[in-house]
Design an enzyme around this catalytic site. Structure first.
Site, PDB file in Angstrom:
ATOM      1  N   HIS A 165     102.468  53.611  11.785  1.00 21.92           N
ATOM      2  CA  HIS A 165     103.495  55.456  11.602  1.00 21.92           C
ATOM      3  C   HIS A 165     104.006  56.815  11.970  1.00 21.92           C
ATOM      4  O   HIS A 165     104.503  57.830  11.046  1.00 21.92           O
ATOM      5  CB  HIS A 165     102.674  55.671  10.104  1.00 21.92           C
ATOM      6  CG  HIS A 165     101.946  55.072   8.656  1.00 21.92           C
ATOM      7  ND1 HIS A 165     102.928  55.302   7.879  1.00 21.92           N
ATOM      8  CD2 HIS A 165     101.240  55.064   8.722  1.00 21.92           C
ATOM      9  CE1 HIS A 165     102.445  53.864   6.706  1.00 21.92           C
ATOM     10  NE2 HIS A 165     101.687  54.286   7.055  1.00 21.92           N
ATOM     11  N   THR A 207     108.838  60.865   3.314  1.00 24.96           N
ATOM     12  CA  THR A 207     108.577  60.751   2.086  1.00 24.96           C
ATOM     13  C   THR A 207     108.989  61.967   1.153  1.00 24.96           C
ATOM     14  O   THR A 207     109.376  61.841  -0.146  1.00 24.96           O
ATOM     15  CB  THR A 207     107.673  59.948   1.678  1.00 24.96           C
ATOM     16  OG1 THR A 207     105.947  60.628   1.625  1.00 24.96           O
ATOM     17  CG2 THR A 207     107.474  59.142   2.139  1.00 24.96           C
ATOM     18  N   LYS A 243     107.628  69.303  12.848  1.00 27.57           N
ATOM     19  CA  LYS A 243     108.392  69.269  11.905  1.00 27.57           C
ATOM     20  C   LYS A 243     109.314  70.200  11.821  1.00 27.57           C
ATOM     21  O   LYS A 243     110.046  71.235  11.246  1.00 27.57           O
ATOM     22  CB  LYS A 243     107.415  69.016   9.997  1.00 27.57           C
ATOM     23  CG  LYS A 243     106.437  68.193  10.504  1.00 27.57           C
ATOM     24  CD  LYS A 243     105.459  68.114   9.296  1.00 27.57           C
ATOM     25  CE  LYS A 243     104.982  66.795   9.023  1.00 27.57           C
ATOM     26  NZ  LYS A 243     106.030  65.460   7.840  1.00 27.57           N
ATOM     27  N   LYS A 258     111.692  62.242  -2.757  1.00 28.10           N
ATOM     28  CA  LYS A 258     111.331  63.132  -3.529  1.00 28.10           C
ATOM     29  C   LYS A 258     112.202  64.042  -4.476  1.00 28.10           C
ATOM     30  O   LYS A 258     112.930  64.599  -5.314  1.00 28.10           O
ATOM     31  CB  LYS A 258     109.983  63.795  -3.485  1.00 28.10           C
ATOM     32  CG  LYS A 258     108.518  62.773  -3.317  1.00 28.10           C
ATOM     33  CD  LYS A 258     107.570  63.665  -3.342  1.00 28.10           C
ATOM     34  CE  LYS A 258     106.071  62.684  -1.857  1.00 28.10           C
ATOM     35  NZ  LYS A 258     104.893  63.333  -1.609  1.00 28.10           N
ATOM     36  N   LYS A 269     105.445  70.818   3.102  1.00 31.08           N
ATOM     37  CA  LYS A 269     104.443  69.453   4.361  1.00 31.08           C
ATOM     38  C   LYS A 269     103.532  69.715   4.845  1.00 31.08           C
ATOM     39  O   LYS A 269     103.612  70.784   5.442  1.00 31.08           O
ATOM     40  CB  LYS A 269     105.749  68.990   4.725  1.00 31.08           C
ATOM     41  CG  LYS A 269     106.863  69.668   5.200  1.00 31.08           C
ATOM     42  CD  LYS A 269     107.988  69.577   6.860  1.00 31.08           C
ATOM     43  CE  LYS A 269     109.163  68.584   6.045  1.00 31.08           C
ATOM     44  NZ  LYS A 269     108.706  67.347   5.268  1.00 31.08           N
ATOM     45  N   ARG A 270     102.510  68.884   5.968  1.00 33.15           N
ATOM     46  CA  ARG A 270     101.642  69.239   6.752  1.00 33.15           C
ATOM     47  C   ARG A 270     102.309  70.185   7.916  1.00 33.15           C
ATOM     48  O   ARG A 270     104.031  70.479   7.906  1.00 33.15           O
ATOM     49  CB  ARG A 270     101.287  68.141   7.472  1.00 33.15           C
ATOM     50  CG  ARG A 270     100.093  67.330   6.815  1.00 33.15           C
ATOM     51  CD  ARG A 270      99.143  68.248   5.561  1.00 33.15           C
ATOM     52  NE  ARG A 270      98.180  68.751   6.786  1.00 33.15           N
ATOM     53  CZ  ARG A 270      97.115  68.207   7.336  1.00 33.15           C
ATOM     54  NH1 ARG A 270      96.672  67.627   5.995  1.00 33.15           N
ATOM     55  NH2 ARG A 270      96.494  69.043   8.437  1.00 33.15           N
TER      56      ARG A 270
HETATM   57  C1  LIG Z   1     104.886  63.679  -0.363  1.00 34.91           C
HETATM   58  C2  LIG Z   1     103.531  64.613   0.245  1.00 34.91           C
HETATM   59  C3  LIG Z   1     103.764  64.436   1.809  1.00 34.91           C
HETATM   60  C4  LIG Z   1     104.838  64.140   2.417  1.00 34.91           C
HETATM   61  O1  LIG Z   1     105.466  65.367   2.853  1.00 34.91           O
HETATM   62  P1  LIG Z   1     106.531  64.324   4.665  1.00 34.91           P
HETATM   63  O2  LIG Z   1     107.609  64.957   4.024  1.00 34.91           O
HETATM   64  O3  LIG Z   1     107.209  63.225   4.212  1.00 34.91           O
HETATM   65  O4  LIG Z   1     106.001  65.319   5.092  1.00 34.91           O
HETATM   66  C5  LIG Z   1     102.294  65.639   1.852  1.00 34.91           C
HETATM   67  N1  LIG Z   1     101.155  66.218   1.131  1.00 34.91           N
HETATM   68  C6  LIG Z   1     101.657  65.914  -0.230  1.00 34.91           C
HETATM   69  C7  LIG Z   1     101.089  66.416  -0.577  1.00 34.91           C
HETATM   70  C8  LIG Z   1     102.632  64.963  -0.780  1.00 34.91           C
HETATM   71  O5  LIG Z   1     102.587  64.557  -2.243  1.00 34.91           O
END
Ligand SMILES: *Cc1c(COP(=O)(O)O)cnc(C)c1O
Length: 750
Positions: free
Chosen positions: A297, A590, A488, A594, A482-483
């Protein structure tokens, strides 16, 4: 129980004098009865997903939807004077950190939805990912005691408990089963550690701090604990059905390792076969090689786990001995293939840093996969180059996906209805039908604008309640959720906002469509620089939001405690998805998928799955900017000098707010440290290790281009709709079908 009986019993529930929590538990229990009464037949061949994390989010609405009773429940409750949204008070089960854990949850959802026998194994943490509070702009961590609302979606299986043995203690692993509803009902089995106080600690916290030896030992115990419980159980089940014929184990079982965390399950598997059932070592290894598969990952070196040999020897002596044995066996094999010294060192299981979990997985696993096209190429050409040379047939790509059930049907009912009316309801069971939308883009642009406006309204209302920030209805929404991590590049967005803010103030930016930037992010508790970035964003928000000269045009919100439920709201209500990682460093992402499925355009770098998103939805319907992987490697070779970008007064002014007194860091010196990390380098990294200053200018330009394009509402809506129409590829239904066909060889025929 059938749906009719469910409805009748629901109608009989007396809601008077009942609190939200007890009502939640009562309705959930009823739904569990409904779901479990139609559990399907067991499958002959099953796949198992071993993962340290399952970031499920709220189960209530999703499970009612999967069971086909969400609408009825909402109506019946409304008749009793209860708004079904009251259960949003029940917080998410956050047994994961971010993308990796959410992927595991999406995979289980898709497999159940497609009728594929895939089950999960993980840990039932008492406390999930911390709850985030913000105090004076700084992140504070509070424990996430999610079980205090009850846990109506799990069943404790007292008589299937097992014992996991460490050199210094034995621990009882008690399974809690969470059914995963869909076309078939699968199981997520989470192990809880019981016994002595020491034993219980193993399932107490998700990611205990591992900056001490004690923390490292606890983390190792966690990984071994659930891995051993899982493979121990699978071997016993196999014996019950097929006797001690272990040759046939891979015929009935496929085990997927979600990153390196469960890799010790390979060794435990070999240990059980050799020690308990007298299979010889080579045969046991061959059986393992047909059973286990590994997903990588991340390419960040700090995330590739190596276990200190002394620690392993101390708490898991038999595992230690087998690790050495397998190391020597691989070395012997590779030597016979005329592997060079460097190549041997590169692939060694026992390294100077300890036991490399990735190298162990690369050696044993049947398949090794990356999670987006670019990422898999980087694994093959770069990170795992040597292993790829010797085991080329193992490597595959499986681009991640997200479940359209939670991330479209559940979080965006309004858009779902528009889709039903436009292309029929077939997309709900066969997501590839979303492609039909391509024939109607122009016709429904206006309706789409109305749907988006409604989702924004709901989001802004929620943000007002939770964060106290007012956002006017018609604002353009840019989101980065995101985190929090330097790669990032939330910091780059912060600088871009400052440039826009100053540009609005001095009049160099004109005709700006009023916009809000929404951030949501948790930082690892010990990650100081990430926490500083949160503080910096909050400082910017405070100044920008109060500036009456500009606050009719620009707002900034950092939402507190970003989690799955917050994500559902933000994603449905956004226009622009900010995916701006340094090229080569975001394996897939991911969140980007979304957003795409909900009709946000991507403003992003050519990284991870962004590349494929743009390929499917069209470059002209998204906004790509910044250095590519090739550019970055060239820059690294030629020598990158970030300082020269500060010479431009626009960039200089934004970046220097870290040191010129514009903002306060509470006397911690952390803003100065952040500034130094960009300009001179700090703690082992070079200056601007993530190329923030290099990409800043093209980023601001992309944001402004979007802002200009947005003014033509319908043509912008068409771009957004193109993203929705071509998002089926990013459904985890597609991803899971690929895993099922190309790795696990499972089907829905049972
Ligand atoms: C989808 C999701 C992530 C992943 O987000 P990325 O932008 O791909 O890092 C992290 N936290 C939550 C709560 C999510 O739903």
């Amino acid at each position: 129980m059938d749906k009719k009986q469910f409805t009748e019993r629901l109608k009989k529930i007396d809601v008077k004098n009942k609190g939200v929590i007890s009502l939640y538990n009562e309705i959930s229990a009823l739904a569990m009865e409904l779901g479990l009464s139609s559990a399907g037949k067991a499958s002959e061949r099953n796949a198992y997903y071993l993962s340290m994390e399952f970031l499920i989010g709220r189960s209530f609405y999703n499970n009612l939807m999967e069971l086909g009773v969400l609408e009825q429940t909402s109506e019946i409750l409304a008749e009793k004077g209860i708004d079904i949204n009251v259960f949003e008070e029940i917080e998410d089960a956050a047994l994961g950190n971010g993308g990796l854990g959410r992927l595991a949850a999406c995979f289980l959802d898709s497999a159940a939805g497609l009728g594929l026998p895939l089950h999960g194994y993980g840990i039932r943490y008492k406390y999930g990912l911390f709850k985030q509070a913000i105090k004076n702009g700084f992140q504070i961590e509070l424990p996430d005691d999610w079980q205090r609302f009850g846990d109506p979606w799990s069943v404790r299986r007292e008589n299937e408990k097992r014992t996991v043995i460490f050199a210094d203690m034995s621990v009882t692993a008690v399974p809690y089963d969470m059914p995963v509803f869909g076309k078939r009902t699968n199981v997520l089995r989470l192990w809880q550690a019981e016994g002595s106080a020491e034993a219980q600690k193993i399932s107490e916290y998700l990611y205990p701090a591992d900056d001490t030896e004690e923390g490292k030992i606890l983390r190792l115990r966690q990984e071994y604990f659930f891995s051993a419980a899982a493979v121990g159980e699978l071997i016993e089940k196999h014996i019950k059905k097929h006797g001690r014929n272990f040759e046939s184990f891979p015929q009935y079982n496929a085990i997927q390792l979600n990153d390196t965390h469960p890799v010790l399950s390979i060794i435990e598997f070999i240990r059980l076969l050799t020690a308990d059932y007298k299979v010889n070592f080579s045969d046991a290894l061959e059986i393992a090689k047909k059973t286990f598969s590994y997903t990588n990952h991340t390419v960040l070196p700090e995330a590739l786990e190596c276990w200190n040999a002394d620690i392993v020897k101390k708490i898991l002596p038999d595992i230690y001995a087998l690790l050495i044995k397998i190391h020597l066996k691989q070395k012997d094999e590779l030597t016979r293939l005329n592997c060079t010294r460097e190549e041997l060192a590169d692939m060694a299981i026992y390294t100077s840093n300890g036991f490399s979990m990735a190298n162990l997985a690369l050696y044993v696993a049947k398949t090794v996969n990356g999670v987006a096209k670019l990422h898999t190429e980087i694994l093959k050409q770069n990170l795992f180059k040597t292993a790829y040379k010797y085991y080329p047939g193992k490597f595959q790509n499986k681009t991640n996906g997200i479940t359209q059930r939670r991330w479209l049907m559940l979080c965006n009912g309004e858009l779902s209805v528009l889709l039903d009316e436009t292309i029929g309801t077939g997309w709900r069971s066969d997501v590839s039908e979303l492609g039909k939308l391509n024939g109607y883009i122009g016709q429904i642009a206006e309706e789409f604008v109305a749907v988006k406006a409604e989702k924004k309204k709901q989001l802004f209302k929620y943000i007002k309640q939770r964060e106290g920030v007012d956002i006017p209805d018609n604002f353009l929404v840019y989101s980065q959720v995101k985190r929090l991590h330097e790669y990032k590049r939330q910091l780059m967005t912060a600088f871009a906002i400052l440039e826009i803010y100053y540009g609005l103030k001095d009049g160099t930016i004109k005709n700006f469509a009023p916009s809000v930037f929404i951030f949501g992010a948790k930082s690892a508790p010990a990650y100081k620089r990430a926490k500083t970035i949160i503080k910096f964003i909050n400082e910017i928000a405070a100044i920008v939001n109060e500036d009456e000269q500009t606050n009719g045009l620009l707002k900034v919100v950092f939402v507190c405690n970003y989690n799955v439920s917050y994500a559902e709201k933000i994603i449905a209500g956004s226009d622009v998805s900010l995916q701006v990682s340094t090229a080569g460093l975001e394996a897939s992402g991911t969140g980007n998928m979304k957003f795409m499925m909900n009709g946000a355009v991507t403003c992003g770098t050519m990284d991870g799955a962004n590349i494929e998103i743009v390929e499917y939805a069209g470059l002209e319907n998204n906004y790509v900017f910044g250095a590519t992987v090739e550019d970055i490697s060239k820059l690294k070779k030629e020598g990158y000098e970030p300082l020269k970008y500060l010479a431009d007064p626009k960039h200089g002014k934004a970046v220097k707010t870290l040191i010129d007194g514009t903002f306060e860091d509470g006397g911690t010196g952390s803003f100065k440290e952040l500034y130094d990390s960009l300009t001179v380098g700090a703690s082992w990294h070079k200056a601007d290790n993530y190329f923030v200053l290099y990409d800043l200018e093209s980023y601001v330009n992309a944001l402004l281009k979007i802002n200009g394009d947005y003014k033509d509402k319908n043509s912008f809506a068409e771009k957004q709709l193109k993203n929705v129409a071509n998002s089926a590829y990013f459904s985890s239904d597609r991803t899971i079908k690929e895993y099922a066909d190309e790795i696990w060889e499972i089907s829905d025929a049972f």
